[in-house]
Scaffold this motif. Structure first.
Motif, mmCIF file in Angstrom:
data_model
loop_
_atom_site.group_PDB
_atom_site.id
_atom_site.type_symbol
_atom_site.label_atom_id
_atom_site.label_comp_id
_atom_site.label_asym_id
_atom_site.label_seq_id
_atom_site.Cartn_x
_atom_site.Cartn_y
_atom_site.Cartn_z
ATOM 1 N N GLY A 36 -9.808 -23.085 12.950
ATOM 2 C CA GLY A 36 -10.759 -22.019 12.423
ATOM 3 C C GLY A 36 -11.796 -23.034 11.948
ATOM 4 N N SER A 37 -11.284 -23.705 11.128
ATOM 5 C CA SER A 37 -12.249 -24.871 10.418
ATOM 6 C C SER A 37 -13.135 -25.387 11.670
ATOM 7 N N TYR A 39 -13.651 -24.481 14.237
ATOM 8 C CA TYR A 39 -14.313 -23.379 15.114
ATOM 9 C C TYR A 39 -15.659 -23.761 14.098
ATOM 10 N N VAL A 40 -15.167 -22.966 13.359
ATOM 11 C CA VAL A 40 -16.477 -22.927 12.272
ATOM 12 C C VAL A 40 -17.812 -24.601 11.754
ATOM 13 N N ALA A 41 -16.840 -25.391 11.959
ATOM 14 C CA ALA A 41 -17.793 -26.628 11.845
ATOM 15 C C ALA A 41 -18.702 -26.735 13.121
ATOM 16 N N THR A 42 -18.358 -26.467 14.136
ATOM 17 C CA THR A 42 -18.981 -26.604 15.383
ATOM 18 C C THR A 42 -19.293 -25.974 16.336
ATOM 19 N N SER A 43 -19.611 -24.716 15.552
ATOM 20 C CA SER A 43 -20.214 -23.264 15.141
ATOM 21 C C SER A 43 -22.260 -23.875 15.187
ATOM 22 N N LYS A 44 -21.321 -24.398 12.922
ATOM 23 C CA LYS A 44 -22.858 -24.731 12.318
ATOM 24 C C LYS A 44 -23.531 -25.857 13.359
#
Length: 348
Positions: A36-37, A39-44
């Protein structure tokens, strides 16, 4: 046949213990949290990459649009107009034919200066009502490269003679019957080329949509003479600032001898190497521009969470831009554009 009692304990089927189950669940949750982390970092990172990519595209497009028009400025047809021209300085909002800067009854003929501008803090042209206070503007004048123009009656066109028997070098008009100049064969069946006249003014506005309840996105806009009136449209959103530095040819050899922010004033203190040049005639100063250094400050269209822009940006002015102390990322783009139709003639 083997009886249950004869099966060894290692062969008997059995479930997992509570401890084993809790350990498995804990490992699974840790893996999910890590994924999840990630994914969030990649999305940002992807969102920031998209913002930056859009800003780069906008900054370069704004720069290239202005550079392209500066390089066309002063083109009034084929090369061949007399090198000893007189110049006029029409306003950015001028629409009347008699005030557009052309006069073919003078000797030598009179044409508009290739470009003119508004320096920082200069008077705002009346047709640019949403121009940001204290910013700069650039107006270019030239004839289109398209020679298949059809007279509409509301646009203005240029026709340049290619025949030595014509009594006029150039005609600037909007009516078909008035375009009487001939081509190289001097035959009535072979008229000279007809080109649409282009007037564009680039300026900064504090809004893309400037209607009531609109936005506050800094935008590079263009005001163009179309169908007899000045029409304004947004060119590139996210342009925070534009600085224009003009290269003045003070010895008529085609190359700029010094760069100034405002050619309309006395720049003798700045252009120390041009002591024999007189700065008293603003129209002549603008007519002697042979290069323009265009510098653009582009801003992301969307803010970045956690970012505070404390940087300063050097656009070539005495004072740097910023810091803006907001959440938008910015970048400076710069290029020098030559006025080939002014400087090139002088070099020859």
């Amino acid at each position: 046949m083997r009886t249950p009692s004869s099966i060894s304990p290692l062969q008997r089927q059995r479930g997992v213990s509570l401890v084993e189950l809790m350990i498995g669940v804990t490992i699974g949750l840790a893996m999910l949290a890590a994924l999840g982390s990630l994914y969030v970092a990649t999305s940002k990172a992807r969102a920031e990459f998209n913002k930056t990519g859009e800003q780069v595209e906008n900054g370069r497009y704004a720069l290239e649009s202005m550079v392209r028009d500066v390089e066309m400025a002063g083109f009034f047809g084929r090369p061949g107009l007399s090198a000893s021209l007189q110049y006029n300085l029409p306003g950015a909002c001028t629409t009347a034919q008699t005030s557009m800067g052309f006069d073919n009854t003078t000797s030598p003929i009179t044409v508009p200066a290739a470009l003119s501008g508004v320096a920082a803090g200069g008077a705002k042209p009346t047709c640019l009502s949403n121009m940001s206070t204290g910013t700069e503007a650039l107006t270019v004048h030239y004839a289109s490269g398209n020679v298949s123009a059809t007279v509409s009656g509301t646009e203005y066109y240029l026709q340049q003679s290619s025949c030595s028997s014509d009594t006029r070098q150039l005609i600037y008009d909007s009516k078909t019957a008035n375009f009487t100049l001939l081509g190289k064969t001097c035959s009535s069946g072979s008229p000279a080329e007809l080109r649409k006249y282009v007037v564009r003014t680039y300026y900064l506005s504090g809004c893309d949509n400037c209607s009531s309840g609109g936005d506050s996105t800094p935008t590079l806009k263009v005001a163009e003479f179309v169908n007899g009136s000045i029409q304004v449209s947004s060119l590139v959103a996210g342009i925070q600032d534009v600085h224009l530095s003009y290269g003045v040819d003070t010895d008529s050899n085609g190359s700029p001898d010094c760069y100034v922010d405002n050619p309309a004033i006395d720049n003798s203190a700045t252009c120390t190497g041009s002591s024999g040049y007189s700065w008293t005639n603003a129209t002549a100063n603008w007519a002697n521009i042979t290069a323009v250094r265009v510098t653009v400050l582009a801003r992301n269209l969307d803010p970045t969470t956690g970012w505070n822009d404390t940087r300063t940006y050097d656009l070539g002015r005495a004072t740097a831009d910023g810091p803006y102390n907001d959440s938008y990322k910015r970048h400076v783009y710069s290029a020098v554009a030559r006025l080939w139709n002014v400087g090139g003639v002088r070099e020859n």
